[in-house]
Design a protein around this motif. Structure first.
Motif, PDB file in Angstrom:
ATOM      1  N   SER A 124       0.861  -1.181   0.000  1.00 40.18           N
ATOM      2  CA  SER A 124       0.000   0.000   0.000  1.00 40.18           C
ATOM      3  C   SER A 124       0.898   1.231   0.000  1.00 40.18           C
ATOM      4  CB  SER A 124      -0.935  -0.016   1.219  1.00 40.18           C
ATOM      5  OG  SER A 124      -1.860  -1.069   1.109  1.00 40.18           O
ATOM      6  N   TRP A 125       1.547   1.423  -1.118  1.00 39.68           N
ATOM      7  CA  TRP A 125       2.597   2.430  -1.260  1.00 39.68           C
ATOM      8  C   TRP A 125       2.893   2.548  -2.747  1.00 39.68           C
ATOM      9  CZ3 TRP A 125       4.399   5.581   2.378  1.00 39.68           C
ATOM     10  CH2 TRP A 125       5.630   6.225   2.233  1.00 39.68           C
ATOM     11  N   VAL A 126       3.161   3.734  -3.242  1.00 37.41           N
ATOM     12  CA  VAL A 126       3.510   3.881  -4.657  1.00 37.41           C
ATOM     13  C   VAL A 126       4.937   4.397  -4.830  1.00 37.41           C
ATOM     14  CG1 VAL A 126       1.122   4.225  -5.389  1.00 37.41           C
ATOM     15  CG2 VAL A 126       2.529   6.212  -4.824  1.00 37.41           C
ATOM     16  N   GLY A 127       5.548   4.859  -3.764  1.00 42.38           N
ATOM     17  CA  GLY A 127       6.933   5.312  -3.825  1.00 42.38           C
ATOM     18  C   GLY A 127       7.898   4.146  -3.812  1.00 42.38           C
ATOM     19  N   VAL A 128       9.187   4.469  -3.756  1.00 40.57           N
ATOM     20  CA  VAL A 128      10.227   3.436  -3.724  1.00 40.57           C
ATOM     21  C   VAL A 128      10.353   2.883  -2.310  1.00 40.57           C
ATOM     22  CG1 VAL A 128      12.677   2.963  -4.103  1.00 40.57           C
ATOM     23  CG2 VAL A 128      11.475   4.571  -5.598  1.00 40.57           C
ATOM     24  N   LEU A 129      10.312   1.569  -2.187  1.00 35.06           N
ATOM     25  CA  LEU A 129      10.465   0.913  -0.891  1.00 35.06           C
ATOM     26  C   LEU A 129      11.944   0.823  -0.517  1.00 35.06           C
ATOM     27  CD1 LEU A 129       7.970  -2.023  -1.472  1.00 35.06           C
ATOM     28  CD2 LEU A 129       7.629  -0.132   0.126  1.00 35.06           C
ATOM     29  N   PRO A 130      12.248   0.756   0.773  1.00 31.87           N
ATOM     30  CA  PRO A 130      13.636   0.565   1.192  1.00 31.87           C
ATOM     31  C   PRO A 130      14.230  -0.690   0.546  1.00 31.87           C
ATOM     32  CG  PRO A 130      12.278   1.140   3.080  1.00 31.87           C
ATOM     33  CD  PRO A 130      11.334   0.910   1.938  1.00 31.87           C
ATOM     34  N   ALA A 131      15.406  -0.565  -0.037  1.00 32.40           N
ATOM     35  CA  ALA A 131      16.132  -1.665  -0.688  1.00 32.40           C
ATOM     36  C   ALA A 131      15.556  -2.048  -2.047  1.00 32.40           C
ATOM     37  CB  ALA A 131      16.191  -2.901   0.208  1.00 32.40           C
ATOM     38  N   GLU A 132      14.501  -1.386  -2.489  1.00 37.51           N
ATOM     39  CA  GLU A 132      13.899  -1.756  -3.777  1.00 37.51           C
ATOM     40  C   GLU A 132      14.877  -1.568  -4.934  1.00 37.51           C
ATOM     41  OE1 GLU A 132      10.581   0.133  -6.687  1.00 37.51           O
ATOM     42  OE2 GLU A 132       9.976  -0.038  -4.589  1.00 37.51           O
ATOM     43  N   ASN A 133      15.613  -0.490  -4.919  1.00 42.61           N
ATOM     44  CA  ASN A 133      16.555  -0.219  -6.018  1.00 42.61           C
ATOM     45  C   ASN A 133      17.661  -1.263  -6.113  1.00 42.61           C
ATOM     46  OD1 ASN A 133      15.234   2.092  -6.898  1.00 42.61           O
ATOM     47  ND2 ASN A 133      16.366   3.426  -5.509  1.00 42.61           N
ATOM     48  N   LEU A 134      17.927  -1.937  -5.004  1.00 43.24           N
ATOM     49  CA  LEU A 134      18.999  -2.930  -4.990  1.00 43.24           C
ATOM     50  C   LEU A 134      18.602  -4.229  -5.691  1.00 43.24           C
ATOM     51  CD1 LEU A 134      20.225  -2.474  -1.296  1.00 43.24           C
ATOM     52  CD2 LEU A 134      21.169  -1.434  -3.378  1.00 43.24           C
ATOM     53  N   VAL A 135      17.296  -4.419  -5.891  1.00 48.42           N
ATOM     54  CA  VAL A 135      16.821  -5.674  -6.492  1.00 48.42           C
ATOM     55  C   VAL A 135      15.994  -5.399  -7.749  1.00 48.42           C
ATOM     56  CG1 VAL A 135      16.846  -6.925  -4.307  1.00 48.42           C
ATOM     57  CG2 VAL A 135      14.787  -5.675  -4.982  1.00 48.42           C
ATOM     58  N   ALA A 136      16.260  -4.283  -8.387  1.00 47.11           N
ATOM     59  CA  ALA A 136      15.444  -3.852  -9.526  1.00 47.11           C
ATOM     60  C   ALA A 136      15.368  -4.899 -10.629  1.00 47.11           C
ATOM     61  CB  ALA A 136      15.989  -2.541 -10.081  1.00 47.11           C
ATOM     62  N   GLU A 137      16.438  -5.656 -10.843  1.00 43.93           N
ATOM     63  CA  GLU A 137      16.450  -6.645 -11.921  1.00 43.93           C
ATOM     64  C   GLU A 137      15.731  -7.936 -11.553  1.00 43.93           C
ATOM     65  OE1 GLU A 137      20.460  -7.268 -13.083  1.00 43.93           O
ATOM     66  OE2 GLU A 137      20.746  -5.240 -13.877  1.00 43.93           O
ATOM     67  N   GLU A 138      15.359  -8.079 -10.307  1.00 46.09           N
ATOM     68  CA  GLU A 138      14.717  -9.317  -9.856  1.00 46.09           C
ATOM     69  C   GLU A 138      13.204  -9.189  -9.716  1.00 46.09           C
ATOM     70  OE1 GLU A 138      16.835 -11.226  -6.505  1.00 46.09           O
ATOM     71  OE2 GLU A 138      18.222  -9.533  -6.646  1.00 46.09           O
ATOM     72  N   ILE A 139      12.691  -7.990  -9.862  1.00 37.77           N
ATOM     73  CA  ILE A 139      11.262  -7.779  -9.635  1.00 37.77           C
ATOM     74  C   ILE A 139      10.617  -7.084 -10.827  1.00 37.77           C
ATOM     75  CG2 ILE A 139      11.480  -7.668  -7.119  1.00 37.77           C
ATOM     76  CD1 ILE A 139      11.398  -4.628  -7.321  1.00 37.77           C
ATOM     77  N   ARG A 140       9.325  -7.281 -10.964  1.00 41.45           N
ATOM     78  CA  ARG A 140       8.532  -6.525 -11.934  1.00 41.45           C
ATOM     79  C   ARG A 140       7.529  -5.694 -11.136  1.00 41.45           C
ATOM     80  NH1 ARG A 140       5.159  -8.994 -16.989  1.00 41.45           N
ATOM     81  NH2 ARG A 140       7.254  -9.753 -17.433  1.00 41.45           N
ATOM     82  N   ILE A 141       7.481  -4.403 -11.407  1.00 39.46           N
ATOM     83  CA  ILE A 141       6.632  -3.506 -10.631  1.00 39.46           C
ATOM     84  C   ILE A 141       5.409  -3.104 -11.443  1.00 39.46           C
ATOM     85  CG2 ILE A 141       6.498  -1.295  -9.431  1.00 39.46           C
ATOM     86  CD1 ILE A 141       9.530  -1.459  -9.039  1.00 39.46           C
ATOM     87  N   LYS A 142       4.251  -3.225 -10.827  1.00 43.14           N
ATOM     88  CA  LYS A 142       3.002  -2.735 -11.392  1.00 43.14           C
ATOM     89  C   LYS A 142       2.334  -1.834 -10.349  1.00 43.14           C
ATOM     90  CE  LYS A 142       2.895  -4.854 -15.384  1.00 43.14           C
ATOM     91  NZ  LYS A 142       2.811  -4.117 -16.663  1.00 43.14           N
ATOM     92  N   THR A 143       1.670  -0.815 -10.835  1.00 47.50           N
ATOM     93  CA  THR A 143       0.977   0.099  -9.929  1.00 47.50           C
ATOM     94  C   THR A 143      -0.507   0.096 -10.241  1.00 47.50           C
ATOM     95  OG1 THR A 143       2.944   1.514  -9.837  1.00 47.50           O
ATOM     96  CG2 THR A 143       0.888   2.441  -9.010  1.00 47.50           C
ATOM     97  N   MET A 144      -1.311  -0.003  -9.216  1.00 41.25           N
ATOM     98  CA  MET A 144      -2.767  -0.078  -9.374  1.00 41.25           C
ATOM     99  C   MET A 144      -3.404   1.200  -8.848  1.00 41.25           C
ATOM    100  SD  MET A 144      -5.041  -3.399  -8.452  1.00 41.25           S
ATOM    101  CE  MET A 144      -6.713  -3.587  -9.027  1.00 41.25           C
ATOM    102  N   TYR A 145      -4.440   1.656  -9.544  1.00 40.31           N
ATOM    103  CA  TYR A 145      -5.152   2.885  -9.204  1.00 40.31           C
ATOM    104  C   TYR A 145      -6.647   2.587  -9.072  1.00 40.31           C
ATOM    105  CZ  TYR A 145      -0.808   5.172 -10.658  1.00 40.31           C
ATOM    106  OH  TYR A 145       0.499   5.561 -10.772  1.00 40.31           O
ATOM    107  N   PRO A 146      -7.437   3.563  -8.658  1.00 43.39           N
ATOM    108  CA  PRO A 146      -8.893   3.349  -8.660  1.00 43.39           C
ATOM    109  C   PRO A 146      -9.397   2.991 -10.052  1.00 43.39           C
ATOM    110  CG  PRO A 146      -8.334   5.288  -7.353  1.00 43.39           C
ATOM    111  CD  PRO A 146      -7.067   4.854  -8.034  1.00 43.39           C
TER     112      PRO A 146
END
Length: 431
Positions: A124-146
């Motif tokens: 429940s957050w749309v900003g960058v999470l702590p340590a997120e940038n360190l694993v950028a190649e291991e995750i796929r990010i999607k953002t959901m809106y109303p």
């Protein structure tokens, strides 16, 4: 209810070497419901870990633990043996990974050791999470809106209208269908796109309950500020949050700290604004000082506008009752068209042709609601809830920057004339 995000989740599952999926979004936009509905359709079994409700599970991932030990604990809680289950049949969902600073990193550490399983993290957050940038190649990010207006129509079993709107550019729009489409649009103005509100409207069509649920959601968001915002920022976060509706109804919608307090200084509230933006409570639109490509080089970092998470919540907090709005023949003019601007922002945010939105003002009184880039061109967008024949905003912008194309968003039908594209508000998701 159907959400377009289901298609993104299905595409992710079909990839042979899929990354861990991180689904972000503000509280209440339907992330968990969407993921669990997807899990029901595409997996035989699911483990749903909600860190927001279970402090014991949080501790399990906050301290270094062997993956085997975590497997054993999950077996005790779910009766699913990760050592014997078929990985293709199981989805593991980690919900509310933002509630503790090191939780995301702890889950990632476990996920690296269990790559054979499909995993989705929800924040429940749309900003960058702590340590997120360190694993950028291991995750796929999607953002959901109303929900979008398209999703609203589908939820109301009006898929045929979606098809008709999609074909408007080819077949035009029959006059007898416009009233029906505008009627649905009116109710979308009232309900907004928060799934729980839309669901209540569909089930009972009770405007009083629409208001009640929206009011509760607003209170839950406020409670979220009290619970999760840094203690030293809570007071200022609440002040900024409470000032947004007033800021939007000013003729000049630029965010002004003086509205909060005549003695307020920007440096005192920068952190509060950032927290609200990162949490998804508000959407920030920066000003550009010039309508020239690339827009990024012309950002005025001191000037911005803040919009709400959802236009239905904005209507509610402004004191416009749903029942009153239902009977209002001029609802599209309410609040000087700010509901339209809020809705347009939401629809454009989800448009794949639009990367970043800005706004622009002249030295005089001209204002372009939104500006974006497309294929190296700068496109100004003027939102008009009703056609203002004397509106000069786009003309002023064109005279200054000689842009080849501009967009006017109104209730009029789709048309194109002399470089100006009129996009109907009801078909914005399709342009």
């Amino acid at each position: 209810m159907y959400r377009n995000m289901i298609n993104d989740l299905a595409e992710w599952k079909e990839q042979a070497e899929r990354e861990i999926l991180l689904l972000k979004g503000a509280k209440g936009v339907g992330k968990t419901w969407c993921v669990m509905d997807f899990a029901k359709a595409f997996f035989d079994r699911v483990i749903h870990i909600d860190f927001g409700k279970d402090s014991i599970l949080r501790e399990l991932f906050l301290v270094p633990n062997r993956a085997e030990f975590i497997d054993e604990q999950l077996k005790l809680l779910t009766d699913i043996d990760l050592q014997t289950v078929n990985p293709e049949e199981l989805l593991i969902v980690f919900d509310e990974v933002q509630v503790e600073e090191d939780l995301f990193a702890g889950v990632m550490q476990y996920a690296r050791q269990r790559k054979q399983f499909s995993m989705i993290m929800i924040a429940s957050w749309v900003g960058v999470l702590p340590a997120e940038n360190l694993v950028a190649e291991e995750i796929r990010i999607k953002t959901m809106y109303p929900m979008t207006f398209e999703e609203f129509l589908i939820a109301n079993k009006a898929q045929e209208l979606c098809r008709i709107i999609e074909q408007e550019k080819v077949n035009g729009l029959q006059n007898d269908l416009r009233p029906m489409i505008l009627e649905y649009l009116k109710y979308f103005y009232i309900t907004g796109g928060m799934p729980e509100v839309v669901q209540e409207f569909i089930r009972h069509h009770d405007m009083n309950n629409v208001d009640i649920i929206q009011h509760r959601i607003l209170q839950e968001l406020r409670d979220g500020i009290l619970r999760y915002a840094p203690k030293q920022l809570v007071k200022k976060v609440l002040q900024v949050w409470d000032s947004v509706p007033m800021q939007l109804t000013k003729e000049n919608k630029k965010f002004m700290y003086g509205v909060i307090d005549s003695k307020a200084r920007a440096r005192e509230y920068v952190g509060a604004v950032a927290w609200l933006v990162n949490a998804g409570y508000v959407r920030k639109v920066q000003k550009v000082s010039a309508g020239l490509y690339p827009l990024e080089e012309h950002i005025d970092h001191k000037a911005f506008e803040l919009y709400y998470l959802d236009h239905g919540l904005l209507r509610n907090i402004q004191g416009i009752e749903a029942r009153e709005a239902e009977l209002d023949q001029h609802i599209f003019d309410e609040m000087n068209g700010i509901l339209s601007e809020q809705l347009v922002l939401a629809e454009l945010t989800l448009n794949t042709n639009v990367r970043e939105l800005y706004f622009w003002t002249s030295e005089a009184t001209a204002r372009i609601d939104f500006v974006f880039e497309d294929d190296g061109e700068v496109i100004p967008v003027d939102v008009q809830s009703t056609i203002r024949t004397k509106a000069q905003n786009l003309k002023v912008f064109h005279q200054k920057y000689n842009n080849r194309m501009s967009i006017r968003i109104s209730l009029e039908s789709l048309s194109f004339h002399k470089g100006r594209l009129n996009v109907p508000l009801y078909g914005l998701w399709n342009f």
